[in-house]
Write a protein that holds these residues in place. Structure first.
Motif, mmCIF file in Angstrom:
data_model
loop_
_atom_site.group_PDB
_atom_site.id
_atom_site.type_symbol
_atom_site.label_atom_id
_atom_site.label_comp_id
_atom_site.label_asym_id
_atom_site.label_seq_id
_atom_site.Cartn_x
_atom_site.Cartn_y
_atom_site.Cartn_z
ATOM 1 N N SER A 63 0.592 -1.301 0.037
ATOM 2 C CA SER A 63 0.042 0.038 -0.011
ATOM 3 C C SER A 63 0.937 1.309 -0.013
ATOM 4 N N THR A 64 2.096 1.189 0.503
ATOM 5 C CA THR A 64 3.096 2.284 0.287
ATOM 6 C C THR A 64 4.012 2.336 -0.911
ATOM 7 N N VAL A 65 4.448 3.692 -0.993
ATOM 8 C CA VAL A 65 5.145 3.684 -2.280
ATOM 9 C C VAL A 65 6.822 3.230 -1.981
ATOM 10 N N ASP A 66 7.239 2.452 -2.693
ATOM 11 C CA ASP A 66 8.529 2.039 -2.664
ATOM 12 C C ASP A 66 9.668 2.935 -3.533
ATOM 13 N N TYR A 67 10.398 3.785 -3.074
ATOM 14 C CA TYR A 67 11.275 4.745 -3.674
ATOM 15 C C TYR A 67 12.310 4.203 -4.519
ATOM 16 N N LEU A 68 12.708 2.907 -4.284
ATOM 17 C CA LEU A 68 13.627 2.111 -5.107
ATOM 18 C C LEU A 68 12.956 1.434 -6.473
ATOM 19 N N ILE A 69 11.989 1.717 -6.727
ATOM 20 C CA ILE A 69 11.327 1.305 -7.990
ATOM 21 C C ILE A 69 12.111 1.147 -9.052
ATOM 22 N N PRO A 70 12.860 2.273 -9.334
ATOM 23 C CA PRO A 70 13.393 2.566 -10.701
ATOM 24 C C PRO A 70 14.579 1.567 -10.803
ATOM 25 N N ALA A 112 -3.676 3.332 -1.826
ATOM 26 C CA ALA A 112 -4.446 4.487 -1.538
ATOM 27 C C ALA A 112 -3.750 5.818 -1.535
ATOM 28 N N GLY A 113 -2.186 6.030 -1.259
ATOM 29 C CA GLY A 113 -1.640 7.128 -1.221
ATOM 30 C C GLY A 113 -1.053 7.537 -2.570
ATOM 31 N N SER A 114 -0.628 8.777 -2.933
ATOM 32 C CA SER A 114 -0.244 9.073 -4.234
ATOM 33 C C SER A 114 1.091 8.644 -4.543
ATOM 34 N N TRP A 115 1.208 8.236 -5.715
ATOM 35 C CA TRP A 115 2.668 7.608 -6.071
ATOM 36 C C TRP A 115 3.703 8.811 -6.127
ATOM 37 N N THR A 116 4.729 8.575 -5.595
ATOM 38 C CA THR A 116 5.682 9.855 -5.407
ATOM 39 C C THR A 116 6.972 9.497 -5.611
ATOM 40 N N ALA A 117 7.232 8.152 -6.184
ATOM 41 C CA ALA A 117 8.687 7.632 -6.485
ATOM 42 C C ALA A 117 9.056 8.405 -7.760
ATOM 43 N N ALA A 118 10.292 8.543 -8.091
ATOM 44 C CA ALA A 118 10.849 8.883 -9.180
ATOM 45 C C ALA A 118 10.543 8.188 -10.474
ATOM 46 N N LEU A 119 9.982 8.915 -11.593
ATOM 47 C CA LEU A 119 9.445 8.175 -12.742
ATOM 48 C C LEU A 119 10.493 7.823 -13.686
ATOM 49 N N SER A 120 11.757 8.322 -13.605
ATOM 50 C CA SER A 120 12.881 7.938 -14.385
ATOM 51 C C SER A 120 14.037 7.518 -13.663
#
Length: 309
Positions: A63-70, A112-120
């Motif tokens: 449910s939470t954003v993982d900022y390591l996605i890229p 539910a929360g907004s996606w705030t991870a880097a997109l690139s």
């Protein structure tokens, strides 16, 4: 269904050139063991005579954003390329014309929360602005379920949009209303598509239900079909109403029991205080009063001050 996802939410020219017959599902996951509990992936290969493209979709199950996605996407993409390289004959991969297939990375997120991870990817690199011409970079497609408006999803009028609409954050009482708005879309689904939808609907609704209601929902959903959608929605509405009524009665009953317990405790305390007052009037020592009433020293001293006043 994968092609429907791409064509519904990606506004790029190359999307229109894709045909379902050219898409091949890759029956393998590239998710690392460290992340297997919070994500899954879907891989499709687009095979045409003049091109070979790989679509890699990461499904975020947390449910939470993982900022390591890229960074994680990069690991999975490299793993795909490494496998292709190892499975290509040495003579072919060492030739001047050898090319690795492009990989189109994508993330599907329903938190539910907004996606705030880097997109690139470059945004994860320190001081990337200073060396932008020399750095590895890619930008992934993002399918953020809660970002799409209700009007946009209803207008799309297909299975994927319907799933997104019902997967959005909402109050339980909103579910039936949204299903009613989708009734026309659901009636047009093929039996196979409808069965996919029912399987998904069970996974969304049943975890919120007590055991007896869960079995009841299983029963009528299993018997549902596209041409009796209104009946399915009506049965679901009745079941939800019955569950809410039962929860309300249970709450009232618990409230009554709690009120009775509070009343008994309050009466017991008043009796203990009255005994303590009588003993104080007889000049009994505090230690004896504590043993006789169960009250604490502070409470007994407070009663003494009241008597003195």
């Amino acid at each position: 269904m994968f092609l429907e996802l791409i064509k519904t939410f990606v506004r790029e020219k190359w999307v229109e050139t894709i045909d379902a017959d050219d898409l091949i599902l890759v029956n393998k996951s590239y998710v690392l063991q460290d992340f297997s509990e919070k994500e899954a992936d879907v891989v499709y290969r687009l095979k045409k005579r003049d091109k070979n493209v790989i679509f890699y979709v990461l499904l975020e199950l947390q449910s939470t954003v993982d900022y390591l996605i890229p960074f994680r996407l990069l690991l999975y993409m490299v793993e795909i390329w490494r496998e292709i390289y190892n499975n290509t004959p040495q003579g072919e991969r060492e030739s001047k014309t050898f090319r690795l297939p492009p990989i189109i990375p994508a993330v599907l997120y329903n938190g539910a929360g907004s996606w705030t991870a880097a997109l690139s990817f470059k945004e994860m690199l320190d001081s990337y602005q200073d060396f932008s011409g020399h750095l590895l970079d890619f930008r992934y497609l993002l399918f953020d379920v809660n970002r799409y408006s209700e009007e946009e999803l209803i207008r799309a009028a297909n299975l994927i949009a319907g799933v997104f609409l019902l997967d959005q954050k909402m109050r339980p009482e909103e579910l039936v209303g949204r299903l009613q708005k989708l009734a026309g879309v659901l009636r047009r689904l093929t039996p196979d598509e409808f069965r996919h939808f029912i399987t998904w609907l069970k996974n969304v609704v049943k975890p919120r239900m007590p055991g007896d209601f869960s079995a009841k929902i299983d029963g009528f959903l299993n018997e549902s079909n596209p041409w009796e959608v209104e009946r399915m929605i009506y049965n679901l509405e009745l079941t939800l109403a019955e569950m809410q009524q039962q929860a309300l009665l249970k709450g009232k009953m618990e409230g009554k029991i709690e009120g009775k317990l509070e009343g008994k405790l309050e009466g017991k305390l008043e009796a203990q205080q009255e005994i303590a007052r009588n003993l104080l009037l007889l000049n009994i020592d505090i230690d004896t009063i504590i043993k006789a009433t169960g009250l604490g020293p502070e409470e007994i001293n407070a009663l003494r001050r009241q008597l003195e006043n």
